[in-house]
Write an enzyme that holds these catalytic residues in place. Structure first.
Site, PDB file in Angstrom:
ATOM      1  N   LYS A  98       3.545 -15.274   2.861  1.00 31.37           N
ATOM      2  CA  LYS A  98       3.606 -15.872   1.478  1.00 31.37           C
ATOM      3  C   LYS A  98       5.241 -16.184   1.308  1.00 31.37           C
ATOM      4  O   LYS A  98       5.695 -16.163   0.617  1.00 31.37           O
ATOM      5  CB  LYS A  98       2.823 -15.354   0.291  1.00 31.37           C
ATOM      6  CG  LYS A  98       2.616 -16.077  -0.655  1.00 31.37           C
ATOM      7  CD  LYS A  98       1.632 -16.969  -1.001  1.00 31.37           C
ATOM      8  CE  LYS A  98       1.493 -17.597  -1.659  1.00 31.37           C
ATOM      9  NZ  LYS A  98       1.344 -18.781  -2.116  1.00 31.37           N
ATOM     10  N   ASP A 101      -2.435 -17.807   1.767  1.00 33.66           N
ATOM     11  CA  ASP A 101      -3.640 -18.729   1.132  1.00 33.66           C
ATOM     12  C   ASP A 101      -4.435 -19.552   1.304  1.00 33.66           C
ATOM     13  O   ASP A 101      -5.837 -19.508   1.975  1.00 33.66           O
ATOM     14  CB  ASP A 101      -3.245 -19.127  -0.209  1.00 33.66           C
ATOM     15  CG  ASP A 101      -2.021 -19.748  -0.750  1.00 33.66           C
ATOM     16  OD1 ASP A 101      -1.125 -19.823   0.839  1.00 33.66           O
ATOM     17  OD2 ASP A 101      -1.386 -20.096  -1.039  1.00 33.66           O
ATOM     18  N   TYR A 143       0.827  -0.757   0.759  1.00 30.90           N
ATOM     19  CA  TYR A 143       0.458  -0.203  -0.023  1.00 30.90           C
ATOM     20  C   TYR A 143       0.610   1.032   0.402  1.00 30.90           C
ATOM     21  O   TYR A 143       0.721   2.131  -0.390  1.00 30.90           O
ATOM     22  CB  TYR A 143      -1.367   0.116   1.718  1.00 30.90           C
ATOM     23  CG  TYR A 143      -2.184  -0.982   1.005  1.00 30.90           C
ATOM     24  CD1 TYR A 143      -2.111  -1.755   0.242  1.00 30.90           C
ATOM     25  CD2 TYR A 143      -3.196  -1.489   1.969  1.00 30.90           C
ATOM     26  CE1 TYR A 143      -3.369  -2.700   0.399  1.00 30.90           C
ATOM     27  CE2 TYR A 143      -4.214  -1.932   1.922  1.00 30.90           C
ATOM     28  CZ  TYR A 143      -4.347  -3.006   0.686  1.00 30.90           C
ATOM     29  OH  TYR A 143      -5.223  -3.461   0.628  1.00 30.90           O
ATOM     30  N   ASP A 146     -11.130  -8.473   7.110  1.00 28.75           N
ATOM     31  CA  ASP A 146     -12.313  -8.437   6.553  1.00 28.75           C
ATOM     32  C   ASP A 146     -13.297  -9.750   6.118  1.00 28.75           C
ATOM     33  O   ASP A 146     -14.175 -10.174   6.203  1.00 28.75           O
ATOM     34  CB  ASP A 146     -12.499  -7.529   5.447  1.00 28.75           C
ATOM     35  CG  ASP A 146     -12.502  -6.501   5.698  1.00 28.75           C
ATOM     36  OD1 ASP A 146     -11.822  -5.820   6.103  1.00 28.75           O
ATOM     37  OD2 ASP A 146     -12.917  -5.821   3.945  1.00 28.75           O
ATOM     38  N   ASP A 172      -5.363  -6.820   5.795  1.00 30.33           N
ATOM     39  CA  ASP A 172      -6.644  -6.150   5.215  1.00 30.33           C
ATOM     40  C   ASP A 172      -8.067  -6.909   5.377  1.00 30.33           C
ATOM     41  O   ASP A 172      -8.428  -7.173   4.996  1.00 30.33           O
ATOM     42  CB  ASP A 172      -6.469  -5.108   4.358  1.00 30.33           C
ATOM     43  CG  ASP A 172      -7.615  -4.665   4.053  1.00 30.33           C
ATOM     44  OD1 ASP A 172      -8.414  -4.428   4.348  1.00 30.33           O
ATOM     45  OD2 ASP A 172      -6.991  -3.515   2.947  1.00 30.33           O
TER      46      ASP A 172
END
Ligand code: NAD
Length: 358
Positions: A189, A221, A141, A249, A245
């Site tokens: 990851k 994942d 970001y 959620d 993020d």
């Protein structure tokens, strides 16, 4: 205890739910003889209307002069055609970066009486209590360079983390775990990304300073699946910005409504507290917004800025009791379940207030 709180109620349901959060803070202050003082400051659409900018300098100055900042929500449909930098949301992004908080805490708690509101089966959600610690100032970001070259039909973002950035947020996660179930799940990851390999290396180093905390690593994942299949297995979940993020959620599914979720951002000049939801233009002004996310956010102010852990817990227990007693704002009501008391924002706030045992 003295606490100066900057109140940035914002737009839509922001002021409605913030009002209920302030009632809770006032009740705790009154009972304990604490002095909580508030400064109302403009942000978002109301600031554009009054000052022509979503984040006036007076709001920045007032927030920096406070001990904690409590934000409602920003956003209004009438600004939808404005360029991103002039929209209400720009005010929120700017205040977050001015304050510089890097550890975004997002608890995801399954309240038993709301088990039927979740898309997951009750036996999967029952007892879930996860604390996401999401790194908020780094990663994709914020990484540079970033660009979109339309002629070349190419876009570029950069995922970058320094060891110091990972270490400081990891320390917060481990410290939190020490006061909880003593388990940190670090998500990365590392099978593909060098940045994740650095992340995992630093987290392993930090873990050595917290021998009482169990550390596990999960790939992002498979973590997305584990969260839905066996959310009870997780305590503190530590992630970089993008992964956090998405996963926090996703975990919102467990709680049954967006209106239930609080958050706190720590580590900057002033801690910033805000419910996860937005300004909800579809229900603003109707008095039906769920104030529980904002009230649980007030509990986080008590815990992380006022050091009033017992009082924070009392607020959280009161929320659980009120839900168990059947109180429901529209978003968490189910017409087909008997014994529910459908209440307004103010009635829910009052019910929680009455249930707080200090
Ligand atoms: P939203 O969170 O405002 O609303 C999504 C849905 O959830 C709506 O149906 C809304 O009615 C419902 N909802 C949200 N909070 C609720 C509550 N407390 N009680 C009951 N129902 C609730 O998200 P959106 O509709 O995508 O965005 C609306 C505006 O808010 C936009 O301008 C957006 O940019 C902004 N926004 C702000 C923040 C923030 O201030 N932190 C976060 C997200 C979105």
């Amino acid at each position: 205890m003295n606490l100066k709180i900057a109140v940035l109620a914002g737009d839509g349901i922001g002021p409605e739910v913030t009002n209920e959060a302030l009632n809770v803070l006032n009740a705790v202050a009154k009972h304990g003889g604490h002095s909580f003082t508030y400064t109302d400051l403009l942000i978002g659409g109301v600031a554009i209307d009054a000052e022509g900018t979503p984040l006036p300098q007076a709001t920045i100055d007032g927030t920096l002069a406070a001990d904690a900042a409590l934000l409602g929500a920003v956003g209004h449909n009438k600004f939808n055609s404005f360029p991103p930098s002039q929209r209400p949301e720009a005010g929120l992004l700017k205040i977050r970066s001015v304050l510089g908080g890097f550890a975004n805490l997002r608890p995801s708690v399954a309240y038993k009486p709301l088990a039927d509101n979740s898309a997951l089966r009750p036996e999967i959600t029952e007892g879930v209590d996860i604390m996401f610690v999401r790194e908020l100032l780094g990663g994709l970001y914020f990484g540079e360079p970033r660009w979109w070259n339309r002629e070349e039909k190419l876009a570029h973002n950069t995922m970058v983390y320094s060891e110091a950035e990972v270490e400081r947020v990891a320390r917060i996660a481990f410290k939190l775990a020490q006061g909880r179930k003593k388990k940190v799940t670090s998500v990365d990851k590392a099978n593909v990304l060098e940045v994740s390999q650095l992340w995992r290396y630093v987290v392993d180093q930090v873990a050595k300073d917290f021998p009482d905390v169990t550390l596990e690593h999960q790939l992002v994942d498979s973590m997305a699946i584990h969260l839905m299949n066996r959310p009870k297995d997780f305590d503190v979940v530590l992630t970089e910005n993008l992964f956090g993020d998405i996963l926090s959620d996703e975990a919102g599914v467990i709680t049954g409504s967006l209106g239930m979720l609080p958050s706190a951002t720590l580590g900057g000049k002033v801690n910033l507290y805000e419910p996860v939801h937005g300004s909800a233009p579809d229900i603003a002004g109707k008095g039906i917004a769920n104030p529980i996310g904002a009230i649980l956010t007030a509990a986080m102010v008590l815990r992380h800025s006022a050091g009033l852990e017992k009082e924070a817990k009392a607020v959280e227990v009161a929320v659980a009791e009120v839900l168990a007693a059947g109180y429901r704002t529209a978003d968490i009501a189910r017409g087909d379940i008997a014994g529910q008391k459908k209440v307004s924002t103010g009635e829910m706030g009052k019910a929680v207030l009455d249930a707080i045992q200090l």
